[in-house]
Scaffold this motif. Structure first.
Motif, mmCIF file in Angstrom:
data_model
loop_
_atom_site.group_PDB
_atom_site.id
_atom_site.type_symbol
_atom_site.label_atom_id
_atom_site.label_comp_id
_atom_site.label_asym_id
_atom_site.label_seq_id
_atom_site.Cartn_x
_atom_site.Cartn_y
_atom_site.Cartn_z
ATOM 1 N N TRP A 167 0.783 -1.298 0.087
ATOM 2 C CA TRP A 167 0.026 0.103 -0.094
ATOM 3 C C TRP A 167 0.807 1.237 -0.037
ATOM 4 O O TRP A 167 0.520 2.281 -0.694
ATOM 5 N N ILE A 170 2.019 2.720 -3.328
ATOM 6 C CA ILE A 170 0.870 3.447 -4.231
ATOM 7 C C ILE A 170 0.503 4.923 -3.498
ATOM 8 O O ILE A 170 0.287 5.608 -4.561
ATOM 9 N N GLU A 171 0.349 4.781 -2.467
ATOM 10 C CA GLU A 171 -0.232 5.979 -1.859
ATOM 11 C C GLU A 171 1.000 7.042 -1.843
ATOM 12 O O GLU A 171 0.509 8.163 -2.325
ATOM 13 N N PHE A 174 1.217 8.163 -5.638
ATOM 14 C CA PHE A 174 -0.174 9.127 -6.174
ATOM 15 C C PHE A 174 0.204 10.467 -5.687
ATOM 16 O O PHE A 174 -0.084 11.623 -6.397
ATOM 17 N N LYS A 175 0.579 10.650 -4.305
ATOM 18 C CA LYS A 175 0.726 11.822 -3.808
ATOM 19 C C LYS A 175 1.749 12.623 -4.482
ATOM 20 O O LYS A 175 1.683 13.986 -4.904
ATOM 21 N N MET A 178 0.768 13.755 -8.064
ATOM 22 C CA MET A 178 -0.147 14.868 -8.340
ATOM 23 C C MET A 178 0.586 16.188 -7.997
ATOM 24 O O MET A 178 0.564 16.934 -8.520
ATOM 25 N N ASP A 248 7.044 11.342 2.018
ATOM 26 C CA ASP A 248 6.364 9.902 1.994
ATOM 27 C C ASP A 248 6.938 9.103 0.834
ATOM 28 O O ASP A 248 7.117 7.833 0.853
ATOM 29 N N GLN A 310 11.125 11.970 14.038
ATOM 30 C CA GLN A 310 11.064 10.793 13.300
ATOM 31 C C GLN A 310 11.553 9.613 14.215
ATOM 32 O O GLN A 310 12.465 9.493 15.107
ATOM 33 N N ARG A 315 12.882 8.065 6.839
ATOM 34 C CA ARG A 315 11.876 9.094 6.765
ATOM 35 C C ARG A 315 12.762 10.199 7.525
ATOM 36 O O ARG A 315 12.758 11.334 7.195
ATOM 37 N N TYR A 319 13.820 13.635 5.958
ATOM 38 C CA TYR A 319 13.819 15.304 6.324
ATOM 39 C C TYR A 319 14.990 15.823 6.354
ATOM 40 O O TYR A 319 15.286 17.298 5.989
ATOM 41 N N MET B 27 -10.401 9.931 -6.640
ATOM 42 C CA MET B 27 -8.943 9.967 -7.187
ATOM 43 C C MET B 27 -9.042 10.330 -8.856
ATOM 44 O O MET B 27 -8.373 11.024 -9.311
ATOM 45 N N ALA B 30 -9.505 13.808 -9.205
ATOM 46 C CA ALA B 30 -8.342 14.732 -9.003
ATOM 47 C C ALA B 30 -7.414 14.588 -10.342
ATOM 48 O O ALA B 30 -6.917 15.463 -10.784
ATOM 49 N N LEU B 80 -2.090 3.938 -11.087
ATOM 50 C CA LEU B 80 -2.028 3.739 -9.589
ATOM 51 C C LEU B 80 -3.315 3.828 -8.970
ATOM 52 O O LEU B 80 -3.610 3.289 -8.133
ATOM 53 N N VAL B 81 -4.424 4.632 -9.844
ATOM 54 C CA VAL B 81 -5.831 4.517 -9.173
ATOM 55 C C VAL B 81 -6.307 3.111 -9.206
ATOM 56 O O VAL B 81 -6.985 2.551 -8.217
ATOM 57 N N TYR B 83 -4.304 0.186 -8.921
ATOM 58 C CA TYR B 83 -3.557 -0.506 -7.840
ATOM 59 C C TYR B 83 -4.382 0.017 -6.542
ATOM 60 O O TYR B 83 -4.465 -0.973 -5.655
ATOM 61 N N HIS B 87 -6.374 -2.476 -3.566
ATOM 62 C CA HIS B 87 -5.786 -2.608 -2.184
ATOM 63 C C HIS B 87 -7.051 -2.152 -1.267
ATOM 64 O O HIS B 87 -7.238 -2.678 -0.125
ATOM 65 N N TYR B 88 -7.692 -0.998 -1.380
ATOM 66 C CA TYR B 88 -8.704 -0.532 -0.490
ATOM 67 C C TYR B 88 -10.014 -0.821 -0.827
ATOM 68 O O TYR B 88 -10.867 -0.593 0.026
ATOM 69 N N LEU B 93 -10.006 9.682 -1.702
ATOM 70 C CA LEU B 93 -8.736 9.994 -1.190
ATOM 71 C C LEU B 93 -8.558 10.125 0.084
ATOM 72 O O LEU B 93 -7.684 9.964 0.855
ATOM 73 N N ARG B 95 -9.237 7.582 1.977
ATOM 74 C CA ARG B 95 -8.719 6.638 2.758
ATOM 75 C C ARG B 95 -7.221 6.593 2.620
ATOM 76 O O ARG B 95 -6.560 5.679 3.215
ATOM 77 N N LEU B 96 -6.849 7.420 1.951
ATOM 78 C CA LEU B 96 -5.271 7.262 1.566
ATOM 79 C C LEU B 96 -4.495 8.299 2.484
ATOM 80 O O LEU B 96 -3.666 9.205 1.923
ATOM 81 N N ARG B 97 -4.973 8.405 3.502
ATOM 82 C CA ARG B 97 -4.107 9.513 4.534
ATOM 83 C C ARG B 97 -3.191 8.621 5.560
ATOM 84 O O ARG B 97 -3.233 9.202 6.866
ATOM 85 N N ARG B 98 -2.792 7.590 5.341
ATOM 86 C CA ARG B 98 -2.212 6.906 6.423
ATOM 87 C C ARG B 98 -0.785 7.388 6.633
ATOM 88 O O ARG B 98 -0.394 7.387 7.471
ATOM 89 N N LEU B 99 -0.320 8.181 5.544
ATOM 90 C CA LEU B 99 1.030 8.953 5.532
ATOM 91 C C LEU B 99 0.884 10.185 6.185
ATOM 92 O O LEU B 99 0.523 10.946 5.220
ATOM 93 N N ARG B 100 1.309 10.357 7.422
ATOM 94 C CA ARG B 100 1.222 11.757 7.881
ATOM 95 C C ARG B 100 2.518 12.323 8.262
ATOM 96 O O ARG B 100 2.907 13.242 7.428
ATOM 97 N N TRP B 101 3.115 12.039 9.372
ATOM 98 C CA TRP B 101 4.214 12.559 9.684
ATOM 99 C C TRP B 101 5.575 11.826 9.257
ATOM 100 O O TRP B 101 5.623 10.596 9.570
#
Lengths: 523, 101
Positions: A167, A170-171, A174-175, A178, A248, A310, A315, A319, B27, B30, B80-81, B83, B87-88, B93, B95-101
């Motif tokens: 996952w 992919i995530e 995509f980010k 964009m 990311d 971190q 990661r 940074y 997605m 977007a 990518l959409v 794939y 997965h999900y 979009l 749902r794709l917020r697992r990567l934050r910090w």
């Protein structure tokens, strides 16, 4: 019109693109020879990079002894818009860094990517990535620059999401896609406005047009163009506040690709920024130095503070890359600021400071490419042996993997700016440039911020070193053994380069003089 | 001036695309927003290159190249959409917020 000059310039690009085209053919031929195909593709890609590096060295000698080389592409001769490839010292210097890191990453990939499928696609993308970056460095006009830029960007999107069955890639991919595409489109919008203003896309001719417009003072709408260029290239160079994709995307990619992205691809953004601003907009007339300095201060400070939080090794390194982009842009900003504010008063001093700041920034590009490249390769070795990226689980792994751990320590010290390693010299140059004009508040402020950030980053580098090298190994780390030889060799090479340049910086400093003059002198 | 009208239209299109990109939770929407911006920039290149009925060939070739590049980016984004959907089970979009910090 393929004369000797054109041949010299086009060979590196043709080699890389040709190798990329041939990679799938080599793969299928190898599969016919023996099931699975063995290591044929990997060796072929390494060979392609080696040949390219040799042709770049020939080109470097040519440029060094007889000045810049320029090749006009036939249908659009300079009278008709001027699409050309223009190679000066700066272009060759950047291209050699790109290709060198690419070569080491490909050597490293031979063992690292053993568990993955689709090797021919991987190496094809790696080769096109480097081809795009070399094209950006060689471009003498916006048309070539944009095409090469997009070749580089599309390859890097695909490489970030290469392991498509998980996952995270992919995530992150995509980010990254964009945000980076939006950045590229911002650049393209700026290019189209510049084209409408001056009727050409060639750097030299745009400079002539803009100078004639700015003769009687700069009209303020022109700063919209400067803003578009700073924002567009700033997305790829990952300045704060356009950096959100980087932490990311870089950890999600396979380790050699992380080394490529962090070491080299974001430097392409800085190169594009510096080249377009200093070449197109005369820094004496346009005051964009202050804006760059503000972005640089923000970038350093935010990235270093977030890096302290971190707990994932890749990661944290991502940074720290952003923070180093801050140092590089600070050097460029000091150069632009000095020229625009002090050139009318004292031309000699302003030029001296500008050259010092720019050479510090360009030298730091080299140091950070080498240092961050091998830090990511080392962390790749750790991840490859232990299967985790969590720092608390990696404690003490450096004691079990002695060569990698020692190199890792060297890289951390180099980036922290400990003398006599190479990272110390470039930071020293930037700080000296900031201090050399007496009584200028803005320059003193940025230098103070830079020194503070150096200390802050040294703190978390030392913390990381202590966790990786000095703790007792436990759990996963206790079972680690030294990584395979093909993965350790690139790491050792880069560590040796960093040490050698740090101990004997004379040759490098002389080269920086030429390179920064190429950046400042326009064409 | 006809090209001024095209220039204004391309600005409006950029704003529409940005709105689609920033507010959509889907997605695919977007990606479509990104493509709208690409088309707007292409239109702007042609508007800048046109003068009294003729268009500079350089502007035309830039716009063509940009169209091809936009198609490549769109193809990659759509793959990518696909794939992400595997997965999900959704293309939201949020749902794709697992990567934050």
């Amino acid at each position: 019109m393929v004369n000797d000059q054109a041949w010299m310039v086009l060979t590196p690009l043709a080699t890389l693109l040709g190798a990329a085209m041939l990679t799938p053919i080599v793969a299928s031929a190898a599969r016919r020879a023996r099931p699975g195909g063995g290591k044929a593709v990997d060796v072929f890609a390494v060979l392609g990079f080696t040949v390219t590096l040799y042709t770049l060295y020939r080109l470097y000698l040519r440029v060094y002894y007889s000045g810049p080389v320029s090749v006009a592409l036939d249908p659009y001769l300079p009278v008709n818009g001027g699409v050309e490839l223009h190679v000066d010292m700066l272009s060759v210097y950047m291209a050699m860094i790109f290709c060198g890191i690419g070569l080491l990453a490909s050597i490293y990939s031979v063992r690292y990517m053993e568990g993955d499928t689709g090797h021919e696609y991987y190496y094809l993308l790696l080769l096109t990535l480097v081809a795009g970056m070399v094209g950006v460095a060689f471009a003498g006009d916006f048309f070539n620059l944009f095409v090469s830029w997009e070749l580089m960007c599309i390859s890097s999107y695909a490489l970030v999401s290469f392991r498509k069955y998980r996952w995270e890639p992919i995530e992150a991919g995509f980010k990254y896609l964009m945000m980076s595409s939006l950045g590229s489109l911002t650049i393209l919008y700026g290019i189209s406005l510049l084209y409408g203003l001056t009727g050409t896309v060639n750097f030299r001719l745009i400079r002539v047009g803009l100078d004639s417009i700015a003769e009687a003072g700069v009209p303020s709408p022109l700063y919209i163009l400067v803003a578009l260029i700073i924002v567009g290239f700033g997305v790829t160079a990952s300045m704060v506040p356009f950096h959100t994709w980087l932490p990311d995307a870089h950890p999600a990619a396979p380790s050699p690709i992380s080394a490529m992205l962090s070491g080299v691809v974001i430097k392409t953004g800085v190169y594009g920024l510096g080249r377009s601003l200093f070449t197109l907009f005369n820094p004496v007339a346009f005051d964009y130095g202050t804006a760059i300095l503000i972005f640089a201060a923000l970038t350093m400070t935010v990235a270093n503070f977030v890096a302290l939080l971190q707990r994932d090794i890749k990661r944290l390194l991502a940074y720290s890359s952003i923070a180093n982009i801050g140092y590089i842009t600070a050097g460029l900003g000091i150069a632009a600021y000095a020229l625009s504010h002090y050139y009318p008063v004292d031309p000699g001093l302003a030029l001296k400071v500008a050259l010092l700041g720019a050479s510090g920034a360009l030298f730091h590009i080299f140091n950070h490419a080498v240092g961050k490249g091998f830090l990511f390769l080392c962390s790749g070795c750790f991840v490859h042996e232990t299967g985790t990226r969590d720092i608390s689980q990696l404690e003490g792994v450096g004691r079990r993997m002695f060569l990698t751990g020692t190199s890792f320590t060297l890289g951390l010290f180099s980036l922290a700016g400990v003398p006599p390693l190479s990272g110390f010299w470039s930071k020293l140059f930037i700080i000296l440039a900031g201090l050399s004009i007496a009584g200028d508040t803005a320059l003193y402020t940025i230098t103070a911020i830079l020194i503070f950030n150096s200390v802050l980053s040294a703190a978390y580098y030392l913390w990381l070193m202590q966790r990786i090298m000095l703790r007792k190994p436990s759990g996963l780390a206790a079972e680690a053994v030294e990584a395979p030889g093909a993965m350790v060799i690139p790491v050792i090479i880069l560590a040796a380069v960093s040490l050698l340049v740090g101990l004997a910086p004379g040759g490098m400093i002389t080269l920086m003089e030429y390179v920064s003059k190429a950046l400042m002198g326009g064409w | 001036m006809a090209s001024t009208a095209y220039f204004a239209a391309s600005m409006v299109l950029v704003l529409i695309g940005l709105y689609a990109l920033l507010t959509s939770r889907n997605m695919l929407r977007a990606v479509i927003g990104l493509e709208v911006i690409t088309s707007a920039v292409n239109l702007n290149i042609l508007a800048m290159g046109s003068s009294g009925g003729t268009v500079d060939p350089l502007a035309q070739s830039m716009a063509f190249t940009s169209i091809v590049i936009g198609a490549a980016v769109a193809a990659l984004a759509l793959s990518l959409v696909i794939y992400a959907y595997r997965h999900y089970g959704s293309i939201d979009l949020r749902r794709l917020r697992r990567l934050r910090w």
